[in-house]
Design a protein around this motif. Sequence first.
Motif, PDB file in Angstrom:
ATOM      1  N   LEU A  70       0.836  -1.196   0.000  1.00 23.39           N
ATOM      2  CA  LEU A  70       0.000   0.000   0.000  1.00 23.39           C
ATOM      3  C   LEU A  70       0.871   1.245   0.000  1.00 23.39           C
ATOM      4  O   LEU A  70       1.991   1.237   0.522  1.00 23.39           O
ATOM      5  CB  LEU A  70      -0.906   0.035   1.235  1.00 23.39           C
ATOM      6  CG  LEU A  70      -2.076  -0.940   1.286  1.00 23.39           C
ATOM      7  CD1 LEU A  70      -1.674  -2.163   2.080  1.00 23.39           C
ATOM      8  CD2 LEU A  70      -3.277  -0.285   1.930  1.00 23.39           C
ATOM      9  N   GLY A  71       0.338   2.332  -0.542  1.00 22.20           N
ATOM     10  CA  GLY A  71       1.078   3.590  -0.493  1.00 22.20           C
ATOM     11  C   GLY A  71       0.481   4.632  -1.415  1.00 22.20           C
ATOM     12  O   GLY A  71      -0.461   4.365  -2.160  1.00 22.20           O
ATOM     13  N   ASP A  72       1.064   5.807  -1.338  1.00 24.65           N
ATOM     14  CA  ASP A  72       0.642   6.937  -2.179  1.00 24.65           C
ATOM     15  C   ASP A  72       1.769   7.216  -3.166  1.00 24.65           C
ATOM     16  O   ASP A  72       2.827   7.733  -2.791  1.00 24.65           O
ATOM     17  CB  ASP A  72       0.368   8.158  -1.291  1.00 24.65           C
ATOM     18  CG  ASP A  72      -0.126   9.363  -2.086  1.00 24.65           C
ATOM     19  OD1 ASP A  72      -0.129   9.296  -3.335  1.00 24.65           O
ATOM     20  OD2 ASP A  72      -0.486  10.380  -1.465  1.00 24.65           O
ATOM     21  N   VAL A  73       1.570   6.874  -4.407  1.00 28.03           N
ATOM     22  CA  VAL A  73       2.629   6.990  -5.402  1.00 28.03           C
ATOM     23  C   VAL A  73       3.005   8.443  -5.685  1.00 28.03           C
ATOM     24  O   VAL A  73       4.075   8.726  -6.228  1.00 28.03           O
ATOM     25  CB  VAL A  73       2.214   6.270  -6.715  1.00 28.03           C
ATOM     26  CG1 VAL A  73       1.174   7.074  -7.468  1.00 28.03           C
ATOM     27  CG2 VAL A  73       3.429   5.982  -7.595  1.00 28.03           C
ATOM     28  N   ASP A  74       2.128   9.388  -5.315  1.00 27.07           N
ATOM     29  CA  ASP A  74       2.410  10.798  -5.567  1.00 27.07           C
ATOM     30  C   ASP A  74       3.250  11.449  -4.464  1.00 27.07           C
ATOM     31  O   ASP A  74       3.670  12.594  -4.596  1.00 27.07           O
ATOM     32  CB  ASP A  74       1.103  11.584  -5.724  1.00 27.07           C
ATOM     33  CG  ASP A  74       0.340  11.165  -6.966  1.00 27.07           C
ATOM     34  OD1 ASP A  74       1.001  10.935  -7.994  1.00 27.07           O
ATOM     35  OD2 ASP A  74      -0.893  11.046  -6.909  1.00 27.07           O
TER      36      ASP A  74
ATOM     37  N   TYR B   9       3.332  18.522  -1.878  1.00 30.91           N
ATOM     38  CA  TYR B   9       2.186  17.615  -1.732  1.00 30.91           C
ATOM     39  C   TYR B   9       2.314  16.775  -0.465  1.00 30.91           C
ATOM     40  O   TYR B   9       1.358  16.625   0.301  1.00 30.91           O
ATOM     41  CB  TYR B   9       2.106  16.711  -2.961  1.00 30.91           C
ATOM     42  CG  TYR B   9       1.097  15.592  -2.865  1.00 30.91           C
ATOM     43  CD1 TYR B   9      -0.241  15.807  -3.144  1.00 30.91           C
ATOM     44  CD2 TYR B   9       1.492  14.301  -2.500  1.00 30.91           C
ATOM     45  CE1 TYR B   9      -1.170  14.775  -3.063  1.00 30.91           C
ATOM     46  CE2 TYR B   9       0.578  13.259  -2.411  1.00 30.91           C
ATOM     47  CZ  TYR B   9      -0.747  13.504  -2.688  1.00 30.91           C
ATOM     48  OH  TYR B   9      -1.663  12.483  -2.605  1.00 30.91           O
ATOM     49  N   THR B  10       3.498  16.223  -0.232  1.00 33.05           N
ATOM     50  CA  THR B  10       3.719  15.397   0.960  1.00 33.05           C
ATOM     51  C   THR B  10       3.511  16.202   2.232  1.00 33.05           C
ATOM     52  O   THR B  10       2.887  15.730   3.185  1.00 33.05           O
ATOM     53  CB  THR B  10       5.136  14.788   0.941  1.00 33.05           C
ATOM     54  OG1 THR B  10       5.297  14.007  -0.249  1.00 33.05           O
ATOM     55  CG2 THR B  10       5.379  13.908   2.156  1.00 33.05           C
ATOM     56  N   ALA B  11       4.019  17.439   2.256  1.00 33.54           N
ATOM     57  CA  ALA B  11       3.862  18.287   3.446  1.00 33.54           C
ATOM     58  C   ALA B  11       2.390  18.590   3.707  1.00 33.54           C
ATOM     59  O   ALA B  11       1.905  18.456   4.839  1.00 33.54           O
ATOM     60  CB  ALA B  11       4.652  19.586   3.265  1.00 33.54           C
ATOM     61  N   VAL B  12       1.664  18.983   2.667  1.00 34.07           N
ATOM     62  CA  VAL B  12       0.246  19.340   2.823  1.00 34.07           C
ATOM     63  C   VAL B  12      -0.570  18.143   3.302  1.00 34.07           C
ATOM     64  O   VAL B  12      -1.440  18.273   4.174  1.00 34.07           O
ATOM     65  CB  VAL B  12      -0.313  19.892   1.491  1.00 34.07           C
ATOM     66  CG1 VAL B  12      -1.836  19.940   1.518  1.00 34.07           C
ATOM     67  CG2 VAL B  12       0.259  21.272   1.205  1.00 34.07           C
ATOM     68  N   THR B  13      -0.275  16.970   2.762  1.00 30.19           N
ATOM     69  CA  THR B  13      -1.095  15.797   3.079  1.00 30.19           C
ATOM     70  C   THR B  13      -0.750  15.147   4.410  1.00 30.19           C
ATOM     71  O   THR B  13      -1.330  14.119   4.769  1.00 30.19           O
ATOM     72  CB  THR B  13      -0.989  14.744   1.954  1.00 30.19           C
ATOM     73  OG1 THR B  13       0.402  14.440   1.728  1.00 30.19           O
ATOM     74  CG2 THR B  13      -1.623  15.261   0.686  1.00 30.19           C
ATOM     75  N   ARG B  14       0.185  15.730   5.167  1.00 31.39           N
ATOM     76  CA  ARG B  14       0.432  15.240   6.535  1.00 31.39           C
ATOM     77  C   ARG B  14      -0.635  15.771   7.494  1.00 31.39           C
ATOM     78  O   ARG B  14      -0.774  15.282   8.608  1.00 31.39           O
ATOM     79  CB  ARG B  14       1.804  15.678   7.045  1.00 31.39           C
ATOM     80  CG  ARG B  14       3.045  15.166   6.311  1.00 31.39           C
ATOM     81  CD  ARG B  14       3.059  13.683   6.081  1.00 31.39           C
ATOM     82  NE  ARG B  14       2.369  13.355   4.826  1.00 31.39           N
ATOM     83  CZ  ARG B  14       1.773  12.189   4.595  1.00 31.39           C
ATOM     84  NH1 ARG B  14       1.758  11.261   5.519  1.00 31.39           N
ATOM     85  NH2 ARG B  14       1.165  11.954   3.453  1.00 31.39           N
TER      86      ARG B  14
END
Length: 739
Positions: free
Chosen positions: A451-455, A678-683
């Motif tokens: 599982l994971g977020d490829v973006d 994107y990674t920062a925002v989605t935390r």
Amino acid sequence: MSKRYRSEENGYTVAVYCTEDSSVPLPARDKRLMSSGLIGFTAVGYSLPLTDEIELEMEGEWEDSGYGLQFKVESFMEIVPRTREGIIGYLSSGAIKGVKAKTAEAIYREFGLDTLEVMEKTPEKLLRIRGISERKLKDIEKSFSQNKTFRELMTFLAPFHVTPKKVNMILQTFKEDSINIIRQRPFMLCAVKGFGFLTVDEIGKQLCRTLNDPIRISGGISYLLHESMKEGHLYMPRQMLVEKALQLLNKDLAYLAVTEQDISSVMYRLIMQKSIVMDGERVYIFQQYEEENLTASMVAGKLFSNILPMEVEKELEAAQADLSISLSERQKQAVRMVFQNPVSIITGGPGTGKTTVLKVILYIYGMKCGKQVQMMAPTGRAARRMSESTGNPDSSTMHMALGLIGGTDYTPDFSYLNVEFLNVDETSMVDMHLAYEFFRRVKADTRVLLLGDVDQLPSVGAGDVFRQLIGCGMIPVTVLDLVYRQGAMSTIPVNARRIQENRTDLIEGEDFVIVPCKGAEAAADIVRQIYLDEAVKNGLENVQILTPYRVKTAAGVQELNRTLEDMVNPPISGRKELNLGNEVFRPGDKVLQNKNTELVSNGDMGFIQDFSQDEEGNVKVKILFSENRIAEYGTEQMDMVEHANAITVHKSQGSECPVVIIPWVRAFYTMMKRNILYTAVTRAKTKVYLVGEKAAISQAIRTDDSGKRRTMLGERIRLYYVQHQNKNKPENEQLKLAV
């Protein structure tokens, strides 16, 4: 002299010394000694002598460390007074292994003022001293010789600004031959851990050694390949490597010292030595080639595992009813896919229901197959979050599950993972090396779900494993794209999607606040104020600053942590503090673990609870991590934790926090990339503050470097898949294919 701190691991020392030198700046002078009419100052360095019985000549520079002006020692010379007190004091100072006060006095009684000459020229005479055995004499000789060699090396390398720590590394590698090796073959320093090629090359050039020395060329090639790996690549194109090597090895020279033929010859030698691999026009470090190739073979072979598909329609309906979950049709497809295939992938952004699907899968597995299940993730926080959200306690970090702890990735007690079902969460964080270690431990009859977020950001280490596994086209994949987590009215998932779609028209709202400002200093001021305000409202554990840079700017991790320390947790009269070099720790400090241990994982957050002392006076620091895990560290282990009011975006992967504050300015130019933002925002779970320059935010959204890492994993999987496919065909069809 008074000792403040010494690391038993590397000899790093903080101590106060007295001097008669009146040029010591007033801000650097020790206040307690000033009241006694003495000049004292704090010195920091490696292996500094801790005795008042000898004099020291120190060279270095004054440095404002944040804890006052200190003298950073680059080199020092011991001056042992030829007196009874001076010699005994030197011998018993700890500089000579195995010599305590009584032994030092006995040696002096025997040899008097000639003691140091005896130790250097005829050390065997020390056997006359009661208590000095042959074995102890060897320790004394070795220690005395190392001290002498250490001083010689420090003096010899002083012009190159080589630190005492690195001098100790040279001694550990080359022992008593260190001086001769550096003078005659300085490029051999490339073999010393912690010595970069550029430093070694500068030493070699100034010593006028042969610039087309194969060891120098080999060091340059290795440096370029490792630098490429730091950028995430597993190989370099041959022509690119040759061109970069020519530039590197002939830089600032008036003539062509190294030719393309020289480089080709050394590359051939390195291939024969199995240091590098030439795969077509691709040049790999040998280990990276082996890991990529073997992983591809294992993945392809896994796809042909003799694992029977399972029908789960009845169990799927029962699981939804029992768990009070209503899955979308796409989520149901994901569940079916997992039970139909030996390896499968579920990907999607945050809040799209990956964990919900996993919860259903685990429930069904328990109904049909028992509980031989193991869940793992690259970080401790991700593993614990998975346990909490699924209700399944059997999760751990990948390193713990694979036995990759204790400072090494290879353990003598290698064993397969003895389970029927394996799940890896946050797979985007898995690099090539970790993927290799994982797949080589997977049994043939084990079903695997990734599982994971490829973006999100790819792994810190080299490789782009998750994207390559998805892109190879051989592994079944389900993409979840309907957001559930933050709620229908939240702008966080909406903006996350817009960032991925290269749209700069982000929507502002109650849970997504954009605060415009200019420059890193202004951004840092605003970030600090927001952090303090939100910490009061929500608690420190529920607010996190995420920034792309660790150093270099006022809005980087180190500077934000330094300036926030006294604001968030100010010093209080009478309360204990621990000063370690440039760091000060207090009870209540928020800290981040940066190394894996059996109890605590790299990336775990905790709070310092208290300081105490054991019977020998050694300071112990008690730190409380999540799930009431308490770790107790000595001062020499405190390099495993760091202040964590601010952390890097990379360190935040695998975690969530209610409120996230993100500085974003042009000073982050090398990090202004879409997947980092994107990674920062989605935390964030409930609120995002994006502080900075709109132009910098727009630039990041438009800059996409995903999928650009040099790796052949996907293509190799396809190749091995076809080979396995052909093996499984009847002999007559194989013959046709061969013809």
